[in-house]
Motif scaffolding. Structure first.
Motif, PDB file in Angstrom:
ATOM      1  N   ILE A   4     -14.327  36.674  31.286  1.00 49.77           N
ATOM      2  CA  ILE A   4     -13.181  35.915  30.881  1.00 49.77           C
ATOM      3  C   ILE A   4     -12.748  36.450  29.737  1.00 49.77           C
ATOM      4  CG2 ILE A   4     -12.333  33.681  30.082  1.00 49.77           C
ATOM      5  CD1 ILE A   4     -14.329  32.392  32.075  1.00 49.77           C
ATOM      6  N   THR A   6     -11.037  36.731  25.901  1.00 48.53           N
ATOM      7  CA  THR A   6     -11.449  35.932  24.614  1.00 48.53           C
ATOM      8  C   THR A   6     -10.237  35.840  23.832  1.00 48.53           C
ATOM      9  OG1 THR A   6     -11.978  37.976  23.368  1.00 48.53           O
ATOM     10  CG2 THR A   6     -13.744  36.559  24.605  1.00 48.53           C
ATOM     11  N   TYR A  23      -7.532  38.574  25.440  1.00 46.72           N
ATOM     12  CA  TYR A  23      -6.265  38.158  25.935  1.00 46.72           C
ATOM     13  C   TYR A  23      -4.937  38.698  25.306  1.00 46.72           C
ATOM     14  CZ  TYR A  23      -2.862  35.494  28.664  1.00 46.72           C
ATOM     15  OH  TYR A  23      -1.826  34.991  29.638  1.00 46.72           O
ATOM     16  N   TYR A 261      -4.118  30.584  32.579  1.00 44.27           N
ATOM     17  CA  TYR A 261      -5.422  31.267  32.893  1.00 44.27           C
ATOM     18  C   TYR A 261      -6.534  30.734  32.311  1.00 44.27           C
ATOM     19  CZ  TYR A 261      -8.663  35.400  31.657  1.00 44.27           C
ATOM     20  OH  TYR A 261      -9.720  36.038  31.601  1.00 44.27           O
ATOM     21  N   TYR A 262      -6.412  29.976  31.203  1.00 41.81           N
ATOM     22  CA  TYR A 262      -7.952  29.357  30.678  1.00 41.81           C
ATOM     23  C   TYR A 262      -8.206  28.178  31.652  1.00 41.81           C
ATOM     24  CZ  TYR A 262      -8.206  32.654  27.052  1.00 41.81           C
ATOM     25  OH  TYR A 262      -8.245  34.022  26.476  1.00 41.81           O
ATOM     26  N   ALA A 265      -9.712  29.399  34.808  1.00 44.23           N
ATOM     27  CA  ALA A 265     -11.341  29.738  34.530  1.00 44.23           C
ATOM     28  C   ALA A 265     -12.197  28.642  34.025  1.00 44.23           C
ATOM     29  CB  ALA A 265     -11.166  30.651  33.431  1.00 44.23           C
ATOM     30  N   GLN A 267     -12.036  26.681  31.350  1.00 46.93           N
ATOM     31  CA  GLN A 267     -12.321  26.741  29.913  1.00 46.93           C
ATOM     32  C   GLN A 267     -11.146  25.696  29.191  1.00 46.93           C
ATOM     33  OE1 GLN A 267     -13.178  30.273  28.253  1.00 46.93           O
ATOM     34  NE2 GLN A 267     -14.921  30.312  29.162  1.00 46.93           N
ATOM     35  N   TYR A 268     -10.389  24.870  29.857  1.00 42.63           N
ATOM     36  CA  TYR A 268      -9.319  24.284  29.149  1.00 42.63           C
ATOM     37  C   TYR A 268      -9.510  22.714  29.882  1.00 42.63           C
ATOM     38  CZ  TYR A 268      -5.739  23.721  25.460  1.00 42.63           C
ATOM     39  OH  TYR A 268      -5.225  23.270  24.519  1.00 42.63           O
ATOM     40  N   ILE A 310      -9.820  25.741  23.299  1.00 38.86           N
ATOM     41  CA  ILE A 310     -10.658  26.069  24.416  1.00 38.86           C
ATOM     42  C   ILE A 310     -11.916  25.753  24.320  1.00 38.86           C
ATOM     43  CG2 ILE A 310     -11.577  28.103  25.662  1.00 38.86           C
ATOM     44  CD1 ILE A 310      -9.027  29.565  24.967  1.00 38.86           C
ATOM     45  N   ASN A 311     -12.507  25.005  25.573  1.00 35.97           N
ATOM     46  CA  ASN A 311     -13.724  24.510  25.625  1.00 35.97           C
ATOM     47  C   ASN A 311     -13.971  23.264  24.836  1.00 35.97           C
ATOM     48  OD1 ASN A 311     -14.716  25.811  27.906  1.00 35.97           O
ATOM     49  ND2 ASN A 311     -15.250  27.536  26.553  1.00 35.97           N
TER      50      ASN A 311
END
Length: 590
Positions: A4, A6, A23, A261-262, A265, A267-268, A310-311
């Motif tokens: 993924i 960064t 990214y 995208y995130y 993945a 991560q959001y 993110i996260n």
């Protein structure tokens, strides 16, 4: 499984982005357009990605990186659409922010930096430059003469060089901030070393069979270039051209792609719609040409926001990226003449009250002309405090404060202007405490009383202008002493326009209790006695009718969690001034 990407916030090296799986919002599709202009000058506000752009272009055109093209430009548009000029040039990259930021021996520091970079250039391209030229250039102590001799040495070869200059006005802006305009004028006048350097560049751009094929410079304003190039005649200023409107900054599509995208993945975890709403309000709405309609987001603002969400299970505690704040020293001098405020303060008043102002943006003006109204507005535009709306008013482009971040920066600007008249009074700390009590306890009167106290101290402002506009301006500034509220001036509500609206920034402060509608009325000093009493009653009646109407705006109630759609209580406040005296401040209870 693909790793993924960064978020590399604050990174300005395209090579680092490419090599570290970060990214990247692709801007390579602009390369064919950029090639249409040989010698270009490009202005954008701070933290918009100018250095990243130049880093990408330098790698693309660098003869020394030609064999690494497929690796460096993987997943970009230009990989499958290269131009004939790819990997064609010897690249000299100068970043004037690297000139040591001290005013003593500034010429020596400038020459040391430039000469070191030129010597490194000679070493890097020793296989393409004759030994005679290398030896001659090494012995020359002047950076300008070094460049001139490199150009001469390349005339009869198949090689040309491309100069990139990043933040060309960085250290001159520091001089203006630290030392005022005296030292600045010394280095930019006819005999000044900085003007001499640009005289060489001008000669290289116009010379017959010059070894310099292309030049690309970036900065935050045209002032220094105008002063050192005799009216801005080095190359073409592409800053306001519509084809470059989205060259920097992120479009709506770019931002949506980042979120998708995130999210894909995993991560959001936050709500995308809420996040987009925040980003648009705080970092969007820049338009860099009056012939364009598509807006862009501030690059660093978006990356900052993503880095801290993110996260994460909540939005950033500090929504404003501190790196966007500016040095107010040189700006402060532009609104004073001696100890008195000048007409530029009137411009700020109009901007704060209306959120918009009309102007013809001047692309070229010297520092000495900066206090002229149109140049001052243009300067605020180039700094990013104003942007195009895509509309016109009486033949002039209509400009606006782009977003909440910039609105708060404008308020900060004016607060810094006011520090001197207030002396040692700890007014900022006092007011923060009082506005906090407004927000959480609904206790508004102490804050408005304190604002009146501050206005009374401001003799320079009272002498400058006497009227509702300046009183309203100062209330907007003071009530935005922190980021508790999203504030509006003349906000359309229920087919009318409310004077001051304070809606809670509840994404950050979910426990805030109170929102405010404020009708601010002003009565001229000449009203006295019975006439004054009657006028106060008239103002209260008018304010009552308007607040009653505005408070029924259901769209605003729903958007800002106001009862019955949420827990926020809307307080309706009538404020009446007689001259500089607060004569009425009460809540309207319906």
């Amino acid at each position: 499984m693909e790793k993924i990407k960064t978020i590399q916030y604050g990174i300005s090296s395209f090579a680092d982005i490419s090599e570290n799986n970060a990214y990247y919002v692709d801007k390579t599709m602009f390369i064919p357009e950029i090639e249409k202009t040989k010698f270009s000058f490009f202005i954008r506000p701070r933290r918009f990605g100018k250095s990243m752009l130049l880093s990408m272009l330098a790698l693309y055109y660098d003869l020394a990186n030609k064999e690494n093209f497929d690796t460096l430009f993987k997943d970009t548009w230009i990989l499958n659409n290269p131009t004939d000029e790819r990997g064609k040039y010897l690249v000299l990259y100068l970043d004037f922010s690297m000139v040591i930021q001290e005013t003593e021996n500034i010429q020596e520091r400038f020459e040391n930096y430039c000469c070191s970079e030129i010597d490194a250039f000679l070493k890097k391209y020793k296989d393409f430059i004759s030994e005679d030229t290398v030896e001659i250039v090494k012995q020359i102590p002047s950076s300008g003469e070094k460049l001139n001799n490199i150009a001469i040495g390349l005339r009869d070869t198949n090689y040309k060089f491309y100069i990139f200059i990043d933040e060309y006005d960085n250290f001159t802006n520091t001089l203006l901030s630290d030392k005022g305009n005296l030292l600045y004028q010394q280095i930019t006048r006819e005999t000044g070393f900085f003007k001499s350097f640009f005289r060489v560049l001008k000669g290289l751009t116009g010379g017959i069979r010059s070894g310099l094929a292309r030049l690309f410079m970036t900065g935050v304003s045209p002032i220094t270039l105008d002063d050192v190039s005799s009216g801005f005649n080095i190359g073409t200023n592409i800053s306001l051209m519509p084809e470059y409107n989205t060259l920097l900054g992120f479009t709506d599509k770019d931002v949506n792609d980042i979120f998708d995208y995130y999210i894909s993945a995993g991560q959001y975890p936050l709500n995308k719609a809420d996040a987009l709403h925040l980003l648009k309000k705080w970092y969007d709405n820049y338009i860099f040409s009056d012939d364009s309609e598509e807006s862009v987001y501030n690059t660093d603002g978006v990356l900052y926001f993503m880095l801290f969400t993110i996260n994460k299970n909540r939005f950033p505690k500090k929504i404003i990226d501190e790196n966007l704040r500016m040095d107010y020293t040189k700006l402060q001098n532009l609104v004073f003449h001696g100890e008195e405020l000048n007409g530029n303060f009137d411009t700020l008043t109009e901007i704060i009250n209306n959120g918009t102002i009309s102007a013809n943006i001047n692309q070229s003006f010297s520092f000495n002309l900066l206090k002229e109204s149109e140049n001052y507005k243009s300067f605020l535009y180039f700094l990013g405090l104003l942007t195009f709306t895509g509309k016109f008013y009486e033949g002039k482009a209509l400009l606006q404060v782009p977003n909440e971040t910039i609105k708060h920066l404008v308020y900060d600007y004016v607060k810094n202007i006011l520090r001197k008249p207030y002396g040692r009074l700890n007014w900022i700390e006092d007011l923060i405490d009082l506005v906090s009590k407004m927000a959480y306890r609904g206790d508004f009167k102490p804050a408005f009383d304190y604002i009146q106290k501050l206005l009374k101290i401001q003799t320079s402002v009272r002498d400058f202008i006497d009227g509702e506009a300046v009183v309203k301006t100062f209330h907007l500034i003071y009530l935005n002493i922190n980021d508790f509220y999203t504030s509006y001036s003349e906000k359309e509500m229920n087919k009318g326009f409310a004077d001051i609206v304070l809606f809670p920034f509840y994404q950050k402060y979910p426990d805030m209790k109170y929102a405010y509608l404020v009708e601010l009325k002003y009565i001229k000093k000449e009203f006295e006695g019975e006439k004054l009493s009657q006028e106060i009653n008239n103002k209260i009646k008018d304010a009552t009718e308007k607040l009653t109407k505005y408070s029924e705006d259901h769209h605003s109630k729903k958007e800002f969690n106001i009862a019955p759609f949420g827990d926020v209580v809307l307080k309706k406040i009538i404020v009446v001034y007689h001259g500089w005296e607060l004569v009425y401040c009460e809540e309207l209870v319906l």
